[in-house]
Write a protein that holds these residues in place. Structure first.
Motif, PDB file in Angstrom:
ATOM      1  N   PHE A  42      -7.691  -8.869   6.109  1.00  0.00           N
ATOM      2  CA  PHE A  42      -7.173  -7.451   6.387  1.00  0.00           C
ATOM      3  C   PHE A  42      -7.552  -7.010   7.681  1.00  0.00           C
ATOM      4  N   VAL A  43      -6.519  -6.252   8.373  1.00  0.00           N
ATOM      5  CA  VAL A  43      -7.150  -5.140   9.376  1.00  0.00           C
ATOM      6  C   VAL A  43      -6.474  -4.001   9.200  1.00  0.00           C
ATOM      7  N   VAL A  44      -7.356  -2.997   9.091  1.00  0.00           N
ATOM      8  CA  VAL A  44      -6.693  -1.598   8.924  1.00  0.00           C
ATOM      9  C   VAL A  44      -6.908  -0.756  10.203  1.00  0.00           C
ATOM     10  N   TYR A  45      -5.856  -0.250  10.929  1.00  0.00           N
ATOM     11  CA  TYR A  45      -5.987   0.511  12.217  1.00  0.00           C
ATOM     12  C   TYR A  45      -6.892   2.065  12.167  1.00  0.00           C
ATOM     13  N   THR A  46      -6.323   2.516  11.011  1.00  0.00           N
ATOM     14  CA  THR A  46      -6.692   3.838  11.263  1.00  0.00           C
ATOM     15  C   THR A  46      -7.976   4.125  10.112  1.00  0.00           C
ATOM     16  N   ASP A  47      -8.628   5.519  10.135  1.00  0.00           N
ATOM     17  CA  ASP A  47      -9.781   5.686   9.363  1.00  0.00           C
ATOM     18  C   ASP A  47      -9.576   6.446   7.945  1.00  0.00           C
ATOM     19  N   GLY A  48      -8.053   6.573   7.943  1.00  0.00           N
ATOM     20  CA  GLY A  48      -7.661   7.281   6.665  1.00  0.00           C
ATOM     21  C   GLY A  48      -8.094   8.846   6.441  1.00  0.00           C
ATOM     22  N   SER A  49      -8.650   9.261   7.589  1.00  0.00           N
ATOM     23  CA  SER A  49      -9.101  10.757   7.485  1.00  0.00           C
ATOM     24  C   SER A  49      -8.256  11.682   7.175  1.00  0.00           C
ATOM     25  N   LYS A  50      -6.764  11.546   7.156  1.00  0.00           N
ATOM     26  CA  LYS A  50      -5.875  12.464   6.832  1.00  0.00           C
ATOM     27  C   LYS A  50      -5.395  12.435   5.246  1.00  0.00           C
ATOM     28  N   ASP A  58     -14.569  16.912   2.940  1.00  0.00           N
ATOM     29  CA  ASP A  58     -15.546  16.279   3.836  1.00  0.00           C
ATOM     30  C   ASP A  58     -14.805  15.019   4.562  1.00  0.00           C
ATOM     31  N   LEU A  59     -14.630  15.097   5.609  1.00  0.00           N
ATOM     32  CA  LEU A  59     -13.876  13.974   6.275  1.00  0.00           C
ATOM     33  C   LEU A  59     -14.413  12.526   6.669  1.00  0.00           C
ATOM     34  N   ALA A  60     -15.916  12.846   6.886  1.00  0.00           N
ATOM     35  CA  ALA A  60     -16.888  11.632   6.902  1.00  0.00           C
ATOM     36  C   ALA A  60     -16.748  10.997   5.824  1.00  0.00           C
ATOM     37  N   ALA A  61     -17.020  11.666   4.741  1.00  0.00           N
ATOM     38  CA  ALA A  61     -16.926  11.051   3.480  1.00  0.00           C
ATOM     39  C   ALA A  61     -15.846  10.395   2.917  1.00  0.00           C
ATOM     40  N   LEU A  62     -14.865  11.103   3.195  1.00  0.00           N
ATOM     41  CA  LEU A  62     -13.408  10.304   2.743  1.00  0.00           C
ATOM     42  C   LEU A  62     -13.200   9.214   3.688  1.00  0.00           C
ATOM     43  N   LEU A  86     -10.230  -0.732  12.608  1.00  0.00           N
ATOM     44  CA  LEU A  86     -10.300  -0.623  13.834  1.00  0.00           C
ATOM     45  C   LEU A  86     -10.623   1.038  13.977  1.00  0.00           C
ATOM     46  N   GLU A  87     -10.790   1.702  13.143  1.00  0.00           N
ATOM     47  CA  GLU A  87     -11.271   3.266  12.942  1.00  0.00           C
ATOM     48  C   GLU A  87     -10.400   4.028  13.931  1.00  0.00           C
ATOM     49  N   ARG A  88      -9.143   3.890  14.168  1.00  0.00           N
ATOM     50  CA  ARG A  88      -8.566   4.994  15.073  1.00  0.00           C
ATOM     51  C   ARG A  88      -8.113   6.110  14.311  1.00  0.00           C
ATOM     52  N   VAL A  89      -8.158   7.174  14.739  1.00  0.00           N
ATOM     53  CA  VAL A  89      -8.184   8.440  14.039  1.00  0.00           C
ATOM     54  C   VAL A  89      -6.681   8.360  13.240  1.00  0.00           C
ATOM     55  N   ASP A  90      -6.543   8.748  12.093  1.00  0.00           N
ATOM     56  CA  ASP A  90      -5.507   8.646  11.260  1.00  0.00           C
ATOM     57  C   ASP A  90      -4.554   9.828  11.867  1.00  0.00           C
TER      58      ASP A  90
END
Ligand SMILES: [Zn+2]
Length: 257
Positions: A42-50, A58-62, A86-90
């Protein structure tokens, strides 16, 4: 014309915008292939922070929670390959050079036979990340297969033999799945507990919690049953379309054009 069932690939790489997109789009297919010995990554592009309706979340915890959930979901599908973020911003994903390069690098490292991703040509789609993810994935495939793109990787180029686009605008391919793969898909989706309220519309009360009269627990079980039925029904509908009991639908693209 609908084609049914590719040969089981030796390696498959599924790419999603958010930590639960792959399970929704292709979870049962990946469970089927994993059970048949395919190495699924699996590759996931975004960090899911939205992914929360709580303005005070708490977005870091999310982000940490959602990454852990994605790893658990991959295990629920029986996947034995990589789970990369890849931890792009959601909400802010862009099909830029750096993002294409990072995904092309994973394609060259993992050397999948089949690549799976969002259909970038799906009409009337609101979420910008799903569009950007689709285009970034198709563009990264082209880059990974040709030796003169991103030569700085220092890796051999690699061309997957097939691209399957999930949530496709005009599907033309089905992967038939068995009830056990439907169960695995549901189990994988249910690992995304942080998304129960915002995506799956399941309350977060645990059975037994609530006012003591059992009402809330009963409602929760009802909501989970409703969610499971929705997933099962959609796979049955796709199965009917393909002439099998259960299936997931895709757009199949050859990768040599
Ligand atoms: Zn998504």
């Amino acid at each position: 014309m609908v084609s049914v069932d590719l040969p089981v690939p030796g390696r498959a790489l599924a790419v999603g915008a958010h930590p639960d997109d792959i399970e929704f789009g292709a979870g049962a297919t990946l469970a089927k292939w994993a059970a048949a010995g395919c190495e699924v990554s699996f590759v996931v592009y975004t960090d899911g922070s939205k992914g929360s309706w709580d303005p005070a979340a708490d977005l870091a915890a999310l982000v940490a929670t959602r990454q852990a959930e994605a790893c658990d979901a991959a295990r629920a599908l029986g996947a034995t390959g990589e789970v990369a973020f890849l931890e792009r911003v959601d909400g802010e994903l862009e099909n830029d050079r750096e993002t294409r390069s990072e995904l092309a690098r994973w394609i060259r490292v993992l050397r999948p036979d089949v690549l799976l991703g969002h259909d970038p040509w799906k009409r009337y789609r609101l979420h910008p990340d799903h569009r950007a993810a689709g285009f970034s994935t198709t563009d990264a495939l082209v880059a990974a297969r040709d030796p003169h793109f991103f030569a700085e990787h220092g890796l051999a180029h690699h061309r997957p033999s097939a691209l399957l686009l999930f949530e496709a605008d005009e599907p033309d391919h089905a992967e038939a799945v068995e009830p056990t793969h439907v169960e695995s898909k549901i189990a994988a989706l249910e690992t995304h507990r942080s998304q129960y309220e915002s995506t799956m519309f399941i309350s977060l009360l645990n059975p037994g919690e609530g006012t003591g009269d059992g009402t809330e627990a009963a409602d929760l079980l009802g909501e989970r049953e409703r969610f499971r039925a929705e997933v099962t029904d959609s796979l049955a509908e796709a199965g009917q379309w393909a002439g099998v009991r259960f299936a997931e639908r895709f757009r199949f693209l050859p990768t040599d054009r």
